[in-house]
Enzyme design. Structure first.
Site, PDB file in Angstrom:
ATOM      1  N   CYS A 133       0.844  -1.205   0.000  1.00  0.00           N
ATOM      2  CA  CYS A 133       0.000   0.000   0.000  1.00  0.00           C
ATOM      3  C   CYS A 133       0.875   1.250   0.000  1.00  0.00           C
ATOM      4  O   CYS A 133       1.391   1.645   1.044  1.00  0.00           O
ATOM      5  CB  CYS A 133      -0.941  -0.015   1.207  1.00  0.00           C
ATOM      6  SG  CYS A 133      -2.031   1.421   1.239  1.00  0.00           S
ATOM      7  N   CYS A 136      -0.556   4.141   2.116  1.00  0.00           N
ATOM      8  CA  CYS A 136      -0.413   3.931   3.565  1.00  0.00           C
ATOM      9  C   CYS A 136       1.038   4.130   4.016  1.00  0.00           C
ATOM     10  O   CYS A 136       1.288   4.732   5.049  1.00  0.00           O
ATOM     11  CB  CYS A 136      -0.811   2.513   3.973  1.00  0.00           C
ATOM     12  SG  CYS A 136      -2.309   1.900   3.232  1.00  0.00           S
ATOM     13  N   ASP A 137       1.980   3.561   3.282  1.00  0.00           N
ATOM     14  CA  ASP A 137       3.348   3.431   3.792  1.00  0.00           C
ATOM     15  C   ASP A 137       4.389   4.279   3.062  1.00  0.00           C
ATOM     16  O   ASP A 137       5.542   4.333   3.494  1.00  0.00           O
ATOM     17  CB  ASP A 137       3.779   1.955   3.729  1.00  0.00           C
ATOM     18  CG  ASP A 137       2.910   1.083   4.631  1.00  0.00           C
ATOM     19  OD1 ASP A 137       2.405   1.604   5.638  1.00  0.00           O
ATOM     20  OD2 ASP A 137       2.734  -0.106   4.322  1.00  0.00           O
TER      21      ASP A 137
END
Ligand code: NAP
Length: 304
Positions: A133, A136-137
């Site tokens: 992701c 997200c990261d």
């Protein structure tokens, strides 16, 4: 057979949020979960993009959300749902261990799994440099060199997103033409810090506690080269876990449950929430939002 007002399949952020809302609406709630509670988020090292909880670990986030759902009265059964049938207006859920549970309304929040590369070293470094992701990261790799793998729209979007925060992005694809949109490919070609590595696959992933680099093999020439990168983002497709429900509800060609922002499926009293439904942004916050929407609609359905 035990009967509940609402059964929720999946104890990820969508399912657990749905349980909080359904219990607070005064409904009896059973959550069925075949794996560990929390879903994909429970393996996230650090969650920085959920409102008001910067820095929380995925494990802690999941545990808190499960405690919250159980504190309002939700029951959790650790068993897989393998099929759902209708009995009049009731829905009957059969589990892998042979259990049968009835409910008036059903919320499917079964999530998805990311297809992996299946390369040596990948599994061990998930959360330590390997991520599925980028949104997200990606922030953890600000200013570093990273690689995205895949040739679909997700890979192209991930490469675009990462190119704005990372010093260099290698886009590794096993062919020389892309499944994703041409305009997105052209936009990436115009970027100074995006390097296309075509006709190539990741053959090895290095690192002990953290990702240190990868080997890339050109599938036409057989030549291997090593890239020193801090982050690896495989984006080679996702697999919604919707197989047990395909006889009952409509899914699209990729297996996502057809439902809009109202979380309604084609079957009255069956709702879909989170990553398993057709939607444009699959994030923790949108999964939680779906849980609230689906539970509120399911409670209203029970009250009809
Ligand atoms: P996808 O379209 O299925 O693309 C997966 C990519 O990964 C393909 O390029 C495929 O290569 C490659 N691949 C598959 N297995 C591989 C392996 N083992 N090793 C290396 N490469 C591998 O998946 P997606 O990009 O996640 O998109 C899923 C759906 O969502 C698509 O319909 C997409 O259009 C849609 N989507 C839309 C948007 C948008 O509209 N903004 C954004 C994201 C996704 P090949 O091409 O050689 O098969």
């Amino acid at each position: 057979m035990n009967k509940y007002d609402i059964i929720i399949i999946g104890a990820g952020p969508a399912g657990l949020t749905a349980a909080v809302y359904a219990c607070r609406a005064g409904k009896s709630v059973l959550i069925l979960e075949g794996g560990a509670p929390g879903g994909q988020i429970s393996t996230s090292h650090r969650v920085d993009n959920f409102p008001a909880t910067p820095g929380i670990s995925g494990m802690e986030f999941s545990a808190k959300l499960q405690d919250q759902a159980e504190s309002f009265g939700a029951e959790v059964e650790y068993d897989n749902a393998v099929s759902v049938t209708q009995d009049g207006e009731d829905k009957i859920v059969t589990t892998g261990m042979g259990g049968k549970f009835a409910c008036r309304a059903l919320i499917i929040a079964c999530g998805l799994v990311h297809r992996t590369l299946g390369v040596e070293g990948e599994e061990a470094l998930v959360g330590s440099g390997v991520s599925y992701c980028a949104v997200c990261d990606g922030g953890f790799f600000r200013g570093s060199e990273v690689a995205v793998v895949g040739g679909g729209n997700t890979a192209l979007e991930d490469a675009e997103y990462l190119s704005n925060i990372c010093s260099k992005v290698y886009l590794i694809h096993r062919r020389d033409s892309f499944r994703g949109e041409t305009a997105a490919v052209e936009a990436l070609k115009a970027k100074d810090n995006v390097v296309f590595v075509l006709d190539s696959v990741v053959s090895k992933i290095y690192g002990v506690m953290r990702l240190e680099g990868i080997s890339v093999k050109n599938v036409k020439t057989g030549e291997e080269s090593r890239l020193e990168i801090a982050g690896l983002f495989p984006a080679v497709g996702q697999i919604p876990q919707s197989d047990p429900f395909k006889g009952l509800i409509e899914t699209d060609d990729a297996g996502y449950i057809k439902a809009g922002e109202d979380c309604l499926t084609n079957v009255p009293g069956v709702f879909a929430a989170g990553d398993c439904r057709t939607k444009s942004l699959r994030q923790l916050v949108t999964a939680a939002s779906d849980g609230a929407v689906a539970a509120t609609a399911a409670a209203a359905y029970c009250d009809r």
